[in-house]
Design a protein around this motif. Structure first.
Motif, PDB file in Angstrom:
ATOM      1  N   GLY A  67       0.809  -1.242  -0.054  1.00 49.47           N
ATOM      2  CA  GLY A  67      -0.113   0.054  -0.078  1.00 49.47           C
ATOM      3  C   GLY A  67       0.853   0.999  -0.035  1.00 49.47           C
ATOM      4  O   GLY A  67       2.133   1.236  -0.464  1.00 49.47           O
ATOM      5  N   ALA A  68       0.450   2.378   0.210  1.00 44.53           N
ATOM      6  CA  ALA A  68       0.900   3.727   0.560  1.00 44.53           C
ATOM      7  C   ALA A  68       0.356   4.572   1.406  1.00 44.53           C
ATOM      8  O   ALA A  68      -0.864   4.362   1.847  1.00 44.53           O
ATOM      9  CB  ALA A  68       1.069   4.214  -1.044  1.00 44.53           C
ATOM     10  N   PHE A  98      -3.385   3.865   2.568  1.00 42.27           N
ATOM     11  CA  PHE A  98      -4.001   3.016   1.800  1.00 42.27           C
ATOM     12  C   PHE A  98      -3.307   1.736   1.759  1.00 42.27           C
ATOM     13  O   PHE A  98      -2.263   1.357   1.268  1.00 42.27           O
ATOM     14  CB  PHE A  98      -4.273   3.404   0.215  1.00 42.27           C
ATOM     15  N   ILE A  99      -4.159   0.614   1.893  1.00 34.54           N
ATOM     16  CA  ILE A  99      -3.618  -0.857   1.682  1.00 34.54           C
ATOM     17  C   ILE A  99      -4.387  -1.421   0.470  1.00 34.54           C
ATOM     18  O   ILE A  99      -5.752  -1.646   0.474  1.00 34.54           O
ATOM     19  CB  ILE A  99      -4.068  -1.726   2.967  1.00 34.54           C
ATOM     20  N   ASN A 100      -3.552  -2.262  -0.380  1.00 31.10           N
ATOM     21  CA  ASN A 100      -4.331  -2.887  -1.465  1.00 31.10           C
ATOM     22  C   ASN A 100      -5.057  -3.932  -1.046  1.00 31.10           C
ATOM     23  O   ASN A 100      -4.703  -4.681  -0.035  1.00 31.10           O
ATOM     24  CB  ASN A 100      -2.922  -3.478  -2.234  1.00 31.10           C
ATOM     25  N   GLU A 101      -6.060  -4.154  -1.785  1.00 33.19           N
ATOM     26  CA  GLU A 101      -7.336  -5.066  -1.115  1.00 33.19           C
ATOM     27  C   GLU A 101      -6.562  -6.491  -1.043  1.00 33.19           C
ATOM     28  O   GLU A 101      -7.050  -7.219  -0.280  1.00 33.19           O
ATOM     29  CB  GLU A 101      -8.442  -5.193  -2.402  1.00 33.19           C
ATOM     30  N   GLU A 102      -5.916  -6.916  -1.973  1.00 30.23           N
ATOM     31  CA  GLU A 102      -5.350  -8.273  -2.204  1.00 30.23           C
ATOM     32  C   GLU A 102      -4.163  -8.528  -0.984  1.00 30.23           C
ATOM     33  O   GLU A 102      -4.011  -9.779  -0.584  1.00 30.23           O
ATOM     34  CB  GLU A 102      -4.815  -8.549  -3.447  1.00 30.23           C
ATOM     35  N   SER A 140      -1.608   2.910  -6.206  1.00 27.98           N
ATOM     36  CA  SER A 140      -1.481   3.111  -4.671  1.00 27.98           C
ATOM     37  C   SER A 140      -0.988   4.483  -4.413  1.00 27.98           C
ATOM     38  O   SER A 140      -1.628   5.097  -3.258  1.00 27.98           O
ATOM     39  CB  SER A 140      -0.645   2.023  -4.075  1.00 27.98           C
ATOM     40  N   THR A 141      -0.059   4.939  -4.748  1.00 29.69           N
ATOM     41  CA  THR A 141       0.575   6.124  -4.221  1.00 29.69           C
ATOM     42  C   THR A 141      -0.307   7.348  -4.597  1.00 29.69           C
ATOM     43  O   THR A 141      -0.522   8.195  -3.875  1.00 29.69           O
ATOM     44  CB  THR A 141       2.005   6.471  -4.786  1.00 29.69           C
TER      45      THR A 141
END
Length: 232
Positions: free
Chosen positions: A87-88, A96-100, A155-156
């Motif tokens: 994430g970023a 923000f954390i990537n869903e996967e 993400s960023t």
């Protein structure tokens, strides 16, 4: 619904000479989308994502006589595997954390929180390095145009959006030269985003640099130089 927010200038892939060329083309796109009365320092601000977004944003802010500011998102590395971004986060706002990658949270919550705080501090440090003695810029009730040299996963950009939203802007507009449509559609789902401008959305999107003839690494000195030359 979300596709209405996304405006694409070209239906065919576009290869830019360099970041300055990409900025010039984005400038023309922005001028078509906004009334002249909306493009004033009291109503609009250009925000770049360093480092590559700064040479794209500079010709836009310079030609429109708008202040240029920075958001400095940082990737969040997985605990024990810091090279793998999950994430970023930027200097303010939620990470923000990537869903996967959200499964990491249940097993490594404390470690991830520590990494988030570490990257927030690094983001603040970079703001100080880049801006030096520049005075703070007011975001409140302005249209903020966030510029980068392209979007891959987004993400960023999401972290930058979260940070900028804390400053109470009137609108948040994303403006990039190139990105895959699926990434733009995901960003369009964010209720903080009002509009997305993208010159080209190639179907076969491998990496941002594939759509530039020259895609050299932008160094810190270039970022500082362009900021010093820009309107504050």
């Amino acid at each position: 619904m979300f596709k209405k927010m996304i405006k694409v200038a070209s239906k065919t892939p576009v290869v830019f000479k360099d970041r300055e060329d990409a900025g010039s083309q984005l400038l023309n796109f922005i001028k078509k989308e906004f009334k002249e009365s909306e493009i004033t320092p009291e109503k609009m601000l250009i925000v770049a994502l360093p480092r590559g977004g700064v040479p794209v944003a500079y010709p836009i802010s310079s030609a429109l006589k708008l202040p240029l500011d920075l958001a400095t998102p940082r990737k969040i590395g997985a605990p024990g595997h810091e090279e793998y971004a999950i994430g970023a986060v930027a200097e303010q706002g939620e990470a923000f954390i990537n869903e996967e990658c959200k499964s990491f949270l249940s097993f490594n919550k404390n470690a991830i929180n520590q990494e988030i705080e570490k990257q927030k501090e690094e983001s603040k440090r970079r703001q100080q390095v880049y801006k030096k003695n520049r005075k703070p810029i007011d975001y409140q009730n302005k249209t903020i145009i966030i510029v980068d040299d392209g979007i891959a996963t987004g993400s960023t950009m999401r972290a930058a959006i979260n940070s900028i939203h804390t400053k109470n802007p009137k609108k948040i507009v994303i403006a990039v030269p190139t990105a895959p449509m699926d990434s733009l559609e995901e960003i369009a789902k964010i209720d903080k985003v009002n509009e997305i401008l993208c010159i080209s959305t190639p179907r076969d999107f491998m990496a941002v640099g594939c759509f530039y003839d020259t895609f050299d690494q932008t160094n810190d000195e270039t970022v500082i130089e362009l900021l010093e030359k820009s309107i504050n």
